[in-house]
Design a protein around this motif. Structure first.
Motif, PDB file in Angstrom:
ATOM      1  N   HIS A   1      21.921  -4.562 -12.526  1.00 23.54           N
ATOM      2  CA  HIS A   1      21.982  -5.319 -11.269  1.00 23.54           C
ATOM      3  C   HIS A   1      23.326  -6.034 -11.132  1.00 23.54           C
ATOM      4  O   HIS A   1      23.944  -6.019 -10.059  1.00 23.54           O
ATOM      5  CB  HIS A   1      20.839  -6.329 -11.227  1.00 23.54           C
ATOM      6  CG  HIS A   1      20.967  -7.338 -10.130  1.00 23.54           C
ATOM      7  ND1 HIS A   1      20.799  -7.014  -8.798  1.00 23.54           N
ATOM      8  CD2 HIS A   1      21.272  -8.663 -10.154  1.00 23.54           C
ATOM      9  CE1 HIS A   1      20.984  -8.095  -8.059  1.00 23.54           C
ATOM     10  NE2 HIS A   1      21.280  -9.106  -8.855  1.00 23.54           N
TER      11      HIS A   1
ATOM     12  N   ARG B   1      25.856  -4.853  -8.187  1.00 24.99           N
ATOM     13  CA  ARG B   1      25.735  -5.737  -7.022  1.00 24.99           C
ATOM     14  C   ARG B   1      26.838  -5.542  -5.983  1.00 24.99           C
ATOM     15  O   ARG B   1      26.571  -5.559  -4.783  1.00 24.99           O
ATOM     16  CB  ARG B   1      25.706  -7.192  -7.500  1.00 24.99           C
ATOM     17  CG  ARG B   1      25.250  -8.160  -6.438  1.00 24.99           C
ATOM     18  CD  ARG B   1      25.044  -9.547  -7.012  1.00 24.99           C
ATOM     19  NE  ARG B   1      24.576 -10.475  -5.999  1.00 24.99           N
ATOM     20  CZ  ARG B   1      24.315 -11.745  -6.227  1.00 24.99           C
ATOM     21  NH1 ARG B   1      24.458 -12.227  -7.442  1.00 24.99           N
ATOM     22  NH2 ARG B   1      23.907 -12.519  -5.257  1.00 24.99           N
TER      23      ARG B   1
ATOM     24  N   THR C   1      26.428  -3.182  -2.770  1.00 25.50           N
ATOM     25  CA  THR C   1      25.806  -3.586  -1.503  1.00 25.50           C
ATOM     26  C   THR C   1      26.871  -3.796  -0.435  1.00 25.50           C
ATOM     27  O   THR C   1      26.796  -3.245   0.663  1.00 25.50           O
ATOM     28  CB  THR C   1      24.989  -4.877  -1.700  1.00 25.50           C
ATOM     29  OG1 THR C   1      24.052  -4.681  -2.755  1.00 25.50           O
ATOM     30  CG2 THR C   1      24.248  -5.244  -0.428  1.00 25.50           C
ATOM     31  N   ARG C   2      27.893  -4.606  -0.785  1.00 27.42           N
ATOM     32  CA  ARG C   2      28.976  -4.881   0.160  1.00 27.42           C
ATOM     33  C   ARG C   2      29.779  -3.618   0.459  1.00 27.42           C
ATOM     34  O   ARG C   2      30.104  -3.344   1.623  1.00 27.42           O
ATOM     35  CB  ARG C   2      29.887  -5.965  -0.414  1.00 27.42           C
ATOM     36  CG  ARG C   2      31.106  -6.289   0.444  1.00 27.42           C
ATOM     37  CD  ARG C   2      31.981  -7.324  -0.238  1.00 27.42           C
ATOM     38  NE  ARG C   2      32.376  -6.923  -1.574  1.00 27.42           N
ATOM     39  CZ  ARG C   2      33.377  -6.080  -1.838  1.00 27.42           C
ATOM     40  NH1 ARG C   2      34.070  -5.528  -0.844  1.00 27.42           N
ATOM     41  NH2 ARG C   2      33.689  -5.769  -3.084  1.00 27.42           N
TER      42      ARG C   2
ATOM     43  N   ASN D   1      28.883  -0.437   0.267  1.00 31.21           N
ATOM     44  CA  ASN D   1      28.125   0.524   1.073  1.00 31.21           C
ATOM     45  C   ASN D   1      28.050   0.094   2.533  1.00 31.21           C
ATOM     46  O   ASN D   1      28.178   0.917   3.444  1.00 31.21           O
ATOM     47  CB  ASN D   1      26.716   0.699   0.496  1.00 31.21           C
ATOM     48  CG  ASN D   1      26.665   1.740  -0.598  1.00 31.21           C
ATOM     49  OD1 ASN D   1      27.136   2.859  -0.435  1.00 31.21           O
ATOM     50  ND2 ASN D   1      26.112   1.383  -1.728  1.00 31.21           N
TER      51      ASN D   1
END
Length: 219
Positions: free
Chosen positions: A125, A129, A132-133, A135
């Motif tokens: 994770h 992390r 996320t940004r 993508n």
């Protein structure tokens, strides 16, 4: 029975995806086109949200499919945990840690497996992390580039009459360049994540033997 279950698992999953996507799309279209909101958004504080058409068409699809995949994966993991926890607890027996007068741990291998899984999930994770940004940014830049192509097609006559093909090509290349920069950052992050997840997965082959070794060698 297995064949029927496999077929209907896929069929019902896809059916639910489309029904959920239809519900969300209808809801978002109603909000976007209500009372001229699609026009008034451009005057909103902070500017218009980028590519609302792409958000409704593409992001809803990705949201629905990803959420279903994650939910089914979680359900599968919970069922597997419940199924095997009792077996592992019975096989583990008690393990005495050689600390002080000895600390007795019942179901040692079950706790070892849970700790191994939690630590691995937490580390993955942390490593993943930023995806996320990245993508979300990739989706936005893909949409900007696609919008630029559509705009060039719709204004083709004006571009031809004003002889501004070179300027239009430079603008599109710039948009594609931003897309590529983010793509390279994305694949580098995925590469790091794959290094770790593959290594941790290989360690999972050895870890059960290490966890079982103390009781095995003690008879």
């Amino acid at each position: 029975a297995f064949i029927v279950a496999a077929v209907y698992r896929l069929y019902l999953n896809q059916l639910l995806q489309m029904r959920w996507r239809k519900w969300m799309t209808d809801r978002l279209l109603g909000k976007w086109l209500d009372g001229g909101i699609q026009y008034r958004l451009r005057f909103a504080d902070g500017g218009s949200p980028d590519n609302p058409d792409q958000r409704i068409a593409e992001d809803v699809r990705l949201f629905v499919s990803s959420t279903l995949d994650l939910s089914l994966g979680l359900l599968n993991a919970v069922v597997t945990l419940v199924s095997f926890a009792g077996i592992l607890w019975a096989l583990s027996g008690d393990y005495v840690l050689p600390i002080a007068d000895g600390i007795r741990i019942p179901g040692f291998m079950l706790w070892a497996a849970l700790v191994y899984s939690v630590v691995g999930s937490w580390l993955i994770h942390r490593l993943g992390r930023p995806l996320t940004r990245l993508n979300a940014q990739q989706q936005r830049r893909e949409a900007d580039f696609r919008f630029g192509l559509v705009r060039a097609r719709e204004h083709g006559e004006a571009i031809a009459l004003s002889r501004s093909e070179n300027a239009e090509q430079a603008r599109l290349k710039g948009a594609f360049g931003l897309l590529l920069d983010n793509w390279y950052a994305l694949i580098l992050r995925i590469k790091r994540l794959t290094w770790f997840s593959s290594g941790y997965g290989q360690l999972a082959v050895i870890f059960p033997f290490l966890a079982a070794a103390p009781r095995y060698f003690s008879g």
